[in-house]
Every structure is written in structure tokens, then in C-alpha cells.
Design a protein around this motif. Structure first.
Motif, PDB file in Angstrom:
ATOM      1  N   CYS A  74      56.368 151.250  -8.186  1.00 64.13           N
ATOM      2  CA  CYS A  74      55.180 152.093  -8.243  1.00 64.13           C
ATOM      3  C   CYS A  74      55.095 152.751  -9.615  1.00 64.13           C
ATOM      4  CB  CYS A  74      55.259 153.152  -7.163  1.00 64.13           C
ATOM      5  SG  CYS A  74      53.886 154.262  -7.268  1.00 64.13           S
ATOM      6  N   VAL A  75      54.055 152.413 -10.390  1.00 58.13           N
ATOM      7  CA  VAL A  75      53.927 152.982 -11.731  1.00 58.13           C
ATOM      8  C   VAL A  75      52.967 154.169 -11.781  1.00 58.13           C
ATOM      9  CG1 VAL A  75      54.600 150.958 -13.061  1.00 58.13           C
ATOM     10  CG2 VAL A  75      52.219 151.228 -12.376  1.00 58.13           C
ATOM     11  N   PHE A  76      52.090 154.305 -10.763  1.00 58.58           N
ATOM     12  CA  PHE A  76      51.129 155.405 -10.845  1.00 58.58           C
ATOM     13  C   PHE A  76      51.788 156.760 -10.589  1.00 58.58           C
ATOM     14  CE2 PHE A  76      48.266 151.777  -9.950  1.00 58.58           C
ATOM     15  CZ  PHE A  76      47.663 151.778 -11.189  1.00 58.58           C
ATOM     16  N   SER A  77      53.007 156.736 -10.046  1.00 58.60           N
ATOM     17  CA  SER A  77      53.780 157.982  -9.924  1.00 58.60           C
ATOM     18  C   SER A  77      54.276 158.435 -11.294  1.00 58.60           C
ATOM     19  CB  SER A  77      54.957 157.779  -8.979  1.00 58.60           C
ATOM     20  OG  SER A  77      55.675 156.615  -9.350  1.00 58.60           O
ATOM     21  N   ALA A  78      54.166 157.573 -12.290  1.00 58.36           N
ATOM     22  CA  ALA A  78      54.453 157.949 -13.677  1.00 58.36           C
ATOM     23  C   ALA A  78      53.138 157.947 -14.445  1.00 58.36           C
ATOM     24  CB  ALA A  78      55.460 156.977 -14.296  1.00 58.36           C
ATOM     25  N   SER A  79      52.129 158.626 -13.875  1.00 61.74           N
ATOM     26  CA  SER A  79      50.771 158.521 -14.425  1.00 61.74           C
ATOM     27  C   SER A  79      50.699 159.023 -15.866  1.00 61.74           C
ATOM     28  CB  SER A  79      49.778 159.265 -13.538  1.00 61.74           C
ATOM     29  OG  SER A  79      50.273 160.558 -13.248  1.00 61.74           O
ATOM     30  N   CYS A  80      51.607 159.923 -16.251  1.00 68.97           N
ATOM     31  CA  CYS A  80      51.577 160.429 -17.627  1.00 68.97           C
ATOM     32  C   CYS A  80      51.938 159.321 -18.624  1.00 68.97           C
ATOM     33  CB  CYS A  80      52.516 161.616 -17.792  1.00 68.97           C
ATOM     34  SG  CYS A  80      54.199 161.304 -17.234  1.00 68.97           S
ATOM     35  N   VAL A  81      52.596 158.277 -18.147  1.00 70.39           N
ATOM     36  CA  VAL A  81      52.970 157.153 -19.013  1.00 70.39           C
ATOM     37  C   VAL A  81      51.806 156.175 -19.167  1.00 70.39           C
ATOM     38  CG1 VAL A  81      54.553 155.183 -19.220  1.00 70.39           C
ATOM     39  CG2 VAL A  81      55.384 157.350 -18.295  1.00 70.39           C
ATOM     40  N   MET A  82      50.940 156.145 -18.130  1.00 61.80           N
ATOM     41  CA  MET A  82      49.883 155.151 -18.069  1.00 61.80           C
ATOM     42  C   MET A  82      48.641 155.653 -18.772  1.00 61.80           C
ATOM     43  SD  MET A  82      51.080 152.618 -16.270  1.00 61.80           S
ATOM     44  CE  MET A  82      52.818 152.817 -16.609  1.00 61.80           C
ATOM     45  N   ARG A  83      48.441 155.303 -20.007  1.00 65.16           N
ATOM     46  CA  ARG A  83      47.230 155.726 -20.690  1.00 65.16           C
ATOM     47  C   ARG A  83      46.027 155.028 -20.070  1.00 65.16           C
ATOM     48  NH1 ARG A  83      47.907 155.394 -27.056  1.00 65.16           N
ATOM     49  NH2 ARG A  83      45.785 156.199 -26.870  1.00 65.16           N
ATOM     50  N   GLY A  84      44.932 155.741 -19.993  1.00 59.80           N
ATOM     51  CA  GLY A  84      43.715 155.137 -19.454  1.00 59.80           C
ATOM     52  C   GLY A  84      43.519 155.413 -17.972  1.00 59.80           C
ATOM     53  N   VAL A  85      44.547 155.957 -17.310  1.00 60.18           N
ATOM     54  CA  VAL A  85      44.417 156.265 -15.885  1.00 60.18           C
ATOM     55  C   VAL A  85      43.766 157.634 -15.726  1.00 60.18           C
ATOM     56  CG1 VAL A  85      45.659 156.786 -13.742  1.00 60.18           C
ATOM     57  CG2 VAL A  85      46.379 154.867 -15.168  1.00 60.18           C
ATOM     58  N   MET A  94      50.470 138.570 -26.276  1.00 60.00           N
ATOM     59  CA  MET A  94      50.971 139.535 -25.286  1.00 60.00           C
ATOM     60  C   MET A  94      52.469 139.342 -25.048  1.00 60.00           C
ATOM     61  SD  MET A  94      47.965 139.723 -22.395  1.00 60.00           S
ATOM     62  CE  MET A  94      49.022 140.513 -21.173  1.00 60.00           C
ATOM     63  N   ARG A  95      52.910 138.094 -25.046  1.00 63.07           N
ATOM     64  CA  ARG A  95      54.337 137.803 -24.835  1.00 63.07           C
ATOM     65  C   ARG A  95      55.170 138.273 -26.010  1.00 63.07           C
ATOM     66  NH1 ARG A  95      54.044 132.806 -21.556  1.00 63.07           N
ATOM     67  NH2 ARG A  95      53.265 133.674 -19.598  1.00 63.07           N
ATOM     68  N   GLU A  96      54.622 138.082 -27.216  1.00 63.86           N
ATOM     69  CA  GLU A  96      55.388 138.376 -28.434  1.00 63.86           C
ATOM     70  C   GLU A  96      55.402 139.863 -28.765  1.00 63.86           C
ATOM     71  OE1 GLU A  96      53.635 136.144 -31.615  1.00 63.86           O
ATOM     72  OE2 GLU A  96      53.798 134.243 -30.533  1.00 63.86           O
ATOM     73  N   SER A  97      54.290 140.537 -28.471  1.00 66.35           N
ATOM     74  CA  SER A  97      54.100 141.880 -29.012  1.00 66.35           C
ATOM     75  C   SER A  97      53.919 142.929 -27.904  1.00 66.35           C
ATOM     76  CB  SER A  97      52.862 141.876 -29.919  1.00 66.35           C
ATOM     77  OG  SER A  97      52.391 143.193 -30.106  1.00 66.35           O
ATOM     78  N   ALA A  98      54.865 143.870 -27.838  1.00 65.55           N
ATOM     79  CA  ALA A  98      54.754 144.966 -26.872  1.00 65.55           C
ATOM     80  C   ALA A  98      53.510 145.799 -27.174  1.00 65.55           C
ATOM     81  CB  ALA A  98      55.997 145.839 -26.892  1.00 65.55           C
ATOM     82  N   VAL A  99      53.129 145.882 -28.449  1.00 64.90           N
ATOM     83  CA  VAL A  99      51.944 146.660 -28.822  1.00 64.90           C
ATOM     84  C   VAL A  99      50.689 146.078 -28.171  1.00 64.90           C
ATOM     85  CG1 VAL A  99      50.446 147.325 -30.732  1.00 64.90           C
ATOM     86  CG2 VAL A  99      52.920 147.506 -30.988  1.00 64.90           C
ATOM     87  N   VAL A 100      50.546 144.752 -28.253  1.00 68.99           N
ATOM     88  CA  VAL A 100      49.393 144.102 -27.640  1.00 68.99           C
ATOM     89  C   VAL A 100      49.445 144.274 -26.120  1.00 68.99           C
ATOM     90  CG1 VAL A 100      48.160 141.927 -27.294  1.00 68.99           C
ATOM     91  CG2 VAL A 100      49.193 142.438 -29.515  1.00 68.99           C
ATOM     92  N   ALA A 101      50.612 144.057 -25.545  1.00 69.04           N
ATOM     93  CA  ALA A 101      50.760 144.165 -24.085  1.00 69.04           C
ATOM     94  C   ALA A 101      50.409 145.579 -23.617  1.00 69.04           C
ATOM     95  CB  ALA A 101      52.170 143.789 -23.657  1.00 69.04           C
ATOM     96  N   ASN A 102      50.868 146.592 -24.353  1.00 74.72           N
ATOM     97  CA  ASN A 102      50.571 147.974 -23.959  1.00 74.72           C
ATOM     98  C   ASN A 102      49.106 148.320 -24.145  1.00 74.72           C
ATOM     99  OD1 ASN A 102      53.014 149.389 -22.981  1.00 74.72           O
ATOM    100  ND2 ASN A 102      53.858 148.730 -24.929  1.00 74.72           N
ATOM    101  N   TYR A 103      48.475 147.720 -25.155  1.00 78.15           N
ATOM    102  CA  TYR A 103      47.043 147.929 -25.345  1.00 78.15           C
ATOM    103  C   TYR A 103      46.278 147.379 -24.136  1.00 78.15           C
ATOM    104  CZ  TYR A 103      42.416 148.009 -27.402  1.00 78.15           C
ATOM    105  OH  TYR A 103      41.090 148.260 -27.627  1.00 78.15           O
ATOM    106  N   VAL A 104      46.680 146.200 -23.699  1.00 79.53           N
ATOM    107  CA  VAL A 104      46.032 145.588 -22.536  1.00 79.53           C
ATOM    108  C   VAL A 104      46.276 146.431 -21.283  1.00 79.53           C
ATOM    109  CG1 VAL A 104      46.034 143.559 -21.020  1.00 79.53           C
ATOM    110  CG2 VAL A 104      46.088 143.276 -23.501  1.00 79.53           C
ATOM    111  N   ASN A 105      47.480 146.957 -21.156  1.00 80.34           N
ATOM    112  CA  ASN A 105      47.803 147.899 -20.085  1.00 80.34           C
ATOM    113  C   ASN A 105      46.801 149.023 -19.981  1.00 80.34           C
ATOM    114  OD1 ASN A 105      49.977 147.751 -18.374  1.00 80.34           O
ATOM    115  ND2 ASN A 105      51.408 147.912 -20.065  1.00 80.34           N
ATOM    116  N   GLU A 106      46.567 149.639 -21.130  1.00 80.97           N
ATOM    117  CA  GLU A 106      45.668 150.782 -21.169  1.00 80.97           C
ATOM    118  C   GLU A 106      44.254 150.356 -20.789  1.00 80.97           C
ATOM    119  OE1 GLU A 106      45.863 152.883 -24.877  1.00 80.97           O
ATOM    120  OE2 GLU A 106      44.025 153.991 -24.445  1.00 80.97           O
ATOM    121  N   LEU A 107      43.886 149.180 -21.269  1.00 79.73           N
ATOM    122  CA  LEU A 107      42.561 148.633 -20.985  1.00 79.73           C
ATOM    123  C   LEU A 107      42.380 148.405 -19.490  1.00 79.73           C
ATOM    124  CD1 LEU A 107      40.769 148.024 -23.400  1.00 79.73           C
ATOM    125  CD2 LEU A 107      41.328 145.617 -23.144  1.00 79.73           C
TER     126      LEU A 107
END
Lengths: 222, 222
Positions: A77-88, B114-127
């Protein structure tokens, strides 16, 4: 109970990352009904469930609930770490639906790991996409499905979770789960009873005709 | 028009990654109304909007639409590369709401990055988290808000997008946007007209009392 057995990306972490996880993760237990996370102010960390069941739900402004999804053994569960999740920007509440045990990974450490490791970041990606898929399914249900089909589907789902056709379930609980009002659910259950699909007792619903419920549920079954 | 100016993580990519992007990205234009992506079978790649507006919506089994969110200049759309996004089990449609121009990054290349770069993966996360927040907002609206407030909010939103209080908008279009039936919207617009908040013409709605609409919309305004 080893954290390494519960993180699918463990082998892709380097020694330092594994080490930091082992030193920082807590192993916790909580009783049925415990609120494990409550809204975005709360940032208890990433939870990895090792035993039991959790329910994730939202609250409307007026306090009405709707279940978004459930978490089972090995779910993270990652939403319990909502401060880590930008965009939430939404709030969820996570409650123990049975006695539970779980690892708790501190938010700061998890943020570090996501920054350092594309593998971790991509795993989280997949997790969020899966949860978003659950919410999209729910949106479709709420917008386009009839309430009788949704109640039938919810009863079948409960029966499978509890491995029983005798459900200890109040109309109030079912209403909260579906984000509806108790009166609406009571009316619907009485209709299902009149059709011979269920029988109703005090705080209990008994499934009488699973095939019939399944037909009624149709596309509302996940 | 340089792709580098539109990707916030460009400076964090290495030379090879920048190079592969420059060689593989297409720069495209499309007319208003063009369907740019249609459901999960389609995997046209990641879109980066440089001009215009896109609308992302879902279709129910019976073909009813509801708008999930809009994309503007500099927004990146990852669900058009749904084959890259593990865990996505829902279908969305993306249409050009005005004439648009955009970069198109092939799905395979984006998966590599996304596989190579944590920066890209985290950007997509936020998106994804941002899009999920949009859908959670919509779920709340659909479950708990009154349709009159939703229509008022939608009209104010349209007026802001179009920078005009004279909206060229049929009842059918508004119904599709809100995932409702045309008859329901027509009834609601007539009610707003009787309250002196709007005036109705053929395929047009004119906002007469913005403050009144704002009061009615209340929490339904984003």
C-alpha cells in the motif's frame, strides 16, 4: 518473517538498499477495525501486508464512505505514504478488515529508494496504475450500473472473501461499502429476498441462489 | 519546436537517451475532433502537447461518455502508451478538442527510458497519481454531488476554457462531458434558465449570472 520475501524487487536492490530496509522496517500487528491511515495529513509509510485484509475507502464531505479496493497478503500500500506520492490530491482511509500483520517502511526511506532505483519507481508505477484501474472500474459501476446488480455483486464478493454463504453484514455496512444510503440498500435487499435470492436476518444475509445472483450481477462482477 | 523544451526531465537524461529521443520522436499536428488514441488495443506512444487542447474520456458498454480530464500545452499523456503501463486495465479515448500539435514518443523507447532512468519513472509516477486524483474527484462528484451543481460547474469551466460567456455547446455535448443523458441535461438547463442564470439558444448557452452559477456550483468547482 522476512521483508525480503515480500518485496518482489528485493533481488534488484543493492546491498546498501537492502541493509537500510532491514534496519528501518517495522513489523506490526493490529486488531480488526484499526484505522491504519487516515487522509493525506497522515504519512505512516508504505505498508506490506503479510497476513489479513485491509479495506481502502474514501469519505465524502458528508461522511459517506465507498470502498475503493481491498488489500490482501503480499499487497503493498503506497497511499499510506501519501507524502511521498507527488500528484496525489485525494484522501483515502485504510482500515484493518481482519486482524492484520504487516511491514511498515518509513516514508523517507521509501522516497530515497524510489529516487535511487528505477526498478522500485516502476514497481510503484504499476501499483498506482492498478489502483487507478480499480477506481475506474468503480466509476463505471457508479455511473452506469444498476444498484440491484451492484448489491448482488457485492454479496457474491463478500461470500467469496468470507468463504461462506452466511454473511454477518448489516445493511449499514453494505451501504458504506457501496457508497449508498442504508434505506436504498434495505429496499434492494428486500427485493432480492422477494425474488428468493437471499434471506435476511438480524445483521445477517444468507445467499440462497448463487447462480441467480450471478446472473443479476452480470458485468458488475469484477 | 524542440522536444527538449517540453520534457521537464530532459537535463537529467544522459547523452544517449537525449539522442534516442531526438531521433525517434515525431512532431505531429491534427485537426479538431481527431481521435488520437482509442482504448487499450491502441498504443500510439507518449504524447507531449505543444499546442491546443485534448480531452480524455471513457465509454461505458452502452457508449455513454464521461470526460476524465483535459490536457493542455506541455501536458504529457502516458495512457496513449497503455502497452507500456503495466497494471492499466481500463480504456480511455483521447480526442483533439481543438487543432493540436504534439510530439509523439514511441512506446518502446519510452519503456526503455523508464527502465533506465528513475527520474523518468518517478515523473510518470507523479503523472499517473495526478490523473488518478482527477478520477477520484470525478468519482466524488458522481456519487455525492447534485446534477445542478455539476452542470453549473461545467458551464463555468467551459466559459473559462473558451474565454467567453457565449458557449457553442449542445445539450448532447454537455451530457457526454458529464456522463449523463441528454434529457437530464436539457431539464437542468431549463431550470437554470428559469432561475435567470443562463439563456438558451440553438446549440448555444449564454451565461447570464456568473456569481449565481458559482454559488450553485459550490464544491463542484475544481
Amino acid at each position: 518473517m522476512q521483508l525480503r520475501d515480500y518485496l518482489p524487487f528485493w533481488a534488484k536492490l543493492d546491498g546498501s538498499q537492502q541493509d537500510r530496509l532491514n534496519r528501518a522496517a517495522l513489523y506490526c500487528t493490529a486488531k480488526r477495525g484499526t484505522i491504519l491511515h487516515n487522509g493525506s495529513q497522515d504519512c505512516v509509510g508504505v505498508l506490506v501486508l503479510t497476513d489479513g485484509r485491509m479495506r481502502t475507502y474514501t469519505l465524502s464531505g458528508e461522511g459517506r464512505e465507498v470502498t475503493l479496493y481491498r488489500l490482501f497478503e503480499r499487497d503493498m500500500c503506497v497511499f499510506s505514504a501519501s507524502c511521498v506520492m507527488r500528484g496525489v490530491t485525494f484522501d483515502v482511509t485504510i482500515a484493518a478488515e481482519s486482524d492484520v500483520s504487516f511491514f511498515q517502511i518509513p516514508s523517507d526511506l521509501f522516497r530515497e529508494l524510489m529516487r535511487e532505483s528505477a526498478v522500485v519507481a516502476n514497481y510503484v508505477n504499476e501499483l498506482i496504475a492498478t489502483r487507478m484501474s480499480d477506481v475506474m472500474w468503480l466509476l463505471d459501476q457508479v455511473m452506469y450500473r444498476r444498484m440491484d446488480a451492484r448489491v448482488a455483486a457485492a454479496l457474491l464478493e463478500e461470500a467469496e472473501l468470507e468463504q461462506s454463504e452466511q454473511l454477518k453484514l448489516t445493511h449499514e455496512e453494505l451501504a458504506r461499502h457501496l457508497g449508498s444510503a442504508r434505506e436504498v440498500i434495505t429496499r434492494m435487499l428486500k427485493y432480492l429476498q422477494s425474488e428468493g435470492l437471499v434471506s435476511l436476518g438480524r445483521g445477517a444475509v444468507c445467499l440462497l441462489d448463487e447462480a441467480g445472483l450471478r446472473r443479476l450481477a452480470g458485468d458488475s462482477l469484477r
